[in-house]
Design a protein around this motif. Structure first.
Motif, short mmCIF file in Angstrom:
data_model
loop_
_atom_site.label_atom_id
_atom_site.label_comp_id
_atom_site.label_asym_id
_atom_site.label_seq_id
_atom_site.Cartn_x
_atom_site.Cartn_y
_atom_site.Cartn_z
N LEU A 36 2.08 5.12 0.84
CA LEU A 36 2.01 5.95 2.04
C LEU A 36 0.92 7.01 1.91
N GLN A 37 0.73 7.47 0.66
CA GLN A 37 -0.24 8.53 0.40
C GLN A 37 -0.74 8.38 -1.04
N ILE A 38 -2.02 8.69 -1.23
CA ILE A 38 -2.61 8.71 -2.57
C ILE A 38 -3.14 10.12 -2.83
N THR A 39 -2.79 10.68 -3.99
CA THR A 39 -3.27 12.00 -4.39
C THR A 39 -4.10 11.84 -5.65
N SER A 94 -3.79 10.09 -11.02
CA SER A 94 -3.57 9.99 -9.58
C SER A 94 -2.11 9.66 -9.32
N ASN A 130 0.83 -1.20 0.00
CA ASN A 130 0.00 0.00 0.00
C ASN A 130 0.87 1.25 0.00
N TRP A 161 0.54 7.78 -6.44
CA TRP A 161 0.76 6.95 -5.27
C TRP A 161 2.17 7.22 -4.78
N HIS A 162 2.29 7.66 -3.55
CA HIS A 162 3.59 8.02 -2.98
C HIS A 162 4.10 6.88 -2.09
N TYR A 163 5.29 6.41 -2.41
CA TYR A 163 6.00 5.42 -1.60
C TYR A 163 7.22 6.10 -0.99
N ASN A 164 7.98 5.38 -0.17
CA ASN A 164 9.15 5.98 0.48
C ASN A 164 10.12 6.60 -0.51
#
Length: 102
Positions: free
Chosen positions: A65-68, A77, A63, A79-82
């Motif tokens: 960390l954040q979805i914009t 859209s 999953n 999807w932000h990962y580390n």
């Protein structure tokens, strides 16, 4: 007659340059990135590939960390990962980029 016309054109040009000059000030910032650094990191990184589905990305990387988003038409859209961000158009990956190192 020609001298008056030339003087008038010169005067008009000088006035225009003075009037517009202060309005055309441009400020820029120079960003320096070492040559090939992003490309080298990207080629070594395990990133989602173009065309992967959202479920495929979630299965492989977990999953985010954040979805914009989604925003716009077509819906985009993020999807932000580390270490990276994945960009989707609808359900499909259109791009994945590494985040800058800190």
């Amino acid at each position: 007659m020609k001298k008056r016309t030339i003087k008038a054109v010169c005067a008009a040009t000088a006035f225009t340059a003075l009037a517009i000059g202060p309005l055309t000030t441009v400020v820029a910032e120079e960003v320096r990135v070492p040559v090939k650094s992003q490309a080298e990191r990207s080629s070594q990184a395990d990133l989602p590939r173009t065309g992967m589905s959202q479920s495929g990305v979630r299965d492989s990387w977990g999953n985010p960390l954040q979805i914009t988003g989604p925003v716009g038409d077509p819906p985009i859209s993020q999807w932000h990962y580390n270490d990276f961000v994945v960009y989707f158009e609808g359900d499909r990956v259109i791009h994945a980029v590494l985040k800058p190192r800190r």
